[in-house]
Write a protein that holds these residues in place. Structure first.
Motif, PDB file in Angstrom:
ATOM      1  N   ILE A 127       0.852  -1.184   0.000  1.00 38.09           N
ATOM      2  CA  ILE A 127       0.000   0.000   0.000  1.00 38.09           C
ATOM      3  C   ILE A 127       0.891   1.238   0.000  1.00 38.09           C
ATOM      4  O   ILE A 127       1.729   1.408   0.889  1.00 38.09           O
ATOM      5  N   ASN A 128       0.700   2.080  -0.986  1.00 38.93           N
ATOM      6  CA  ASN A 128       1.446   3.324  -1.104  1.00 38.93           C
ATOM      7  C   ASN A 128       1.109   4.230   0.079  1.00 38.93           C
ATOM      8  O   ASN A 128      -0.058   4.377   0.438  1.00 38.93           O
ATOM      9  N   ARG A 129       2.116   4.852   0.660  1.00 45.72           N
ATOM     10  CA  ARG A 129       1.896   5.758   1.807  1.00 45.72           C
ATOM     11  C   ARG A 129       0.908   6.871   1.466  1.00 45.72           C
ATOM     12  O   ARG A 129       0.192   7.358   2.336  1.00 45.72           O
ATOM     13  N   ALA A 130       0.863   7.261   0.216  1.00 46.09           N
ATOM     14  CA  ALA A 130      -0.072   8.316  -0.193  1.00 46.09           C
ATOM     15  C   ALA A 130      -1.526   7.883  -0.010  1.00 46.09           C
ATOM     16  O   ALA A 130      -2.417   8.732   0.071  1.00 46.09           O
ATOM     17  N   SER A 131      -1.766   6.591   0.072  1.00 53.19           N
ATOM     18  CA  SER A 131      -3.119   6.077   0.273  1.00 53.19           C
ATOM     19  C   SER A 131      -3.523   6.000   1.740  1.00 53.19           C
ATOM     20  O   SER A 131      -4.706   5.830   2.048  1.00 53.19           O
ATOM     21  N   HIS A 132      -2.572   6.114   2.642  1.00 51.12           N
ATOM     22  CA  HIS A 132      -2.874   5.976   4.069  1.00 51.12           C
ATOM     23  C   HIS A 132      -3.918   6.983   4.560  1.00 51.12           C
ATOM     24  O   HIS A 132      -4.826   6.576   5.306  1.00 51.12           O
TER      25      HIS A 132
ATOM     26  N   GLN B 114      -6.443   8.289   2.999  1.00 48.38           N
ATOM     27  CA  GLN B 114      -7.760   7.837   2.536  1.00 48.38           C
ATOM     28  C   GLN B 114      -8.221   6.606   3.316  1.00 48.38           C
ATOM     29  O   GLN B 114      -9.393   6.501   3.691  1.00 48.38           O
ATOM     30  N   LEU B 115      -7.316   5.695   3.553  1.00 47.58           N
ATOM     31  CA  LEU B 115      -7.669   4.504   4.322  1.00 47.58           C
ATOM     32  C   LEU B 115      -7.988   4.869   5.765  1.00 47.58           C
ATOM     33  O   LEU B 115      -8.904   4.291   6.369  1.00 47.58           O
TER      34      LEU B 115
ATOM     35  N   ARG C  71      -4.176  -8.147  -2.971  1.00 43.80           N
ATOM     36  CA  ARG C  71      -4.357  -6.694  -2.885  1.00 43.80           C
ATOM     37  C   ARG C  71      -5.534  -6.356  -1.969  1.00 43.80           C
ATOM     38  O   ARG C  71      -5.438  -5.465  -1.128  1.00 43.80           O
TER      39      ARG C  71
ATOM     40  N   VAL D  80      -5.352  -4.356   1.927  1.00 49.60           N
ATOM     41  CA  VAL D  80      -6.172  -3.238   2.406  1.00 49.60           C
ATOM     42  C   VAL D  80      -6.977  -3.677   3.629  1.00 49.60           C
ATOM     43  O   VAL D  80      -7.048  -2.959   4.631  1.00 49.60           O
TER      44      VAL D  80
ATOM     45  N   ARG E 108      -6.136  -1.704  -9.095  1.00 51.69           N
ATOM     46  CA  ARG E 108      -6.718  -0.889  -8.048  1.00 51.69           C
ATOM     47  C   ARG E 108      -7.386  -1.769  -7.000  1.00 51.69           C
ATOM     48  O   ARG E 108      -7.530  -2.971  -7.170  1.00 51.69           O
TER      49      ARG E 108
ATOM     50  N   ASP F 213     -11.054  -1.357  -4.844  1.00 54.23           N
ATOM     51  CA  ASP F 213     -12.292  -0.607  -4.663  1.00 54.23           C
ATOM     52  C   ASP F 213     -12.920  -0.988  -3.330  1.00 54.23           C
ATOM     53  O   ASP F 213     -12.777  -2.132  -2.876  1.00 54.23           O
TER      54      ASP F 213
END
Length: 98
Positions: free
Chosen positions: A5-10, A12-13, A50, A54, A90, A92
């Protein structure tokens, strides 16, 4: 071909974690997807991993596992007709129950 998981997604998660914590009756599906370049079996396993990555992130933040359905769709639900489009790779999130 990874499940990191990309840190940039943290952020949002983390917003999803807050939403789930504020709405304890919500059940979600986490759907993993791949591009269309790999063999079906590989895509299916990768997409499941994946989704699990998540899901495990959410669980590590305190979300109860029983509120998550993690499913790998492989390359069966592309958002782009171009097989190698990164948009097809991705995860979803879909609300199943409110």
């Amino acid at each position: 071909n990874d499940t990191i998981i990309n840190r940039a997604s943290h952020p949002q998660l983390d917003d999803l974690v807050k939403f789930l914590n504020n709405n304890p009756a919500v059940l979600i599906e986490i759907g993993g997807h791949t591009n269309g370049l790999c063999e079906d079996n590989f895509c299916n396993r990768l997409s499941q991993r994946r989704a699990a990555a998540v899901g495990n992130y959410l669980i590590s933040k305190g979300v109860v596992e029983g509120r998550l359905v993690m499913k790998g769709y492989g390359k069966t639900q592309p958002v782009s007709a171009v097989k190698n489009d990164p948009k097809n790779q991705r995860v979803d999130v879909k609300i199943l129950e409110l």
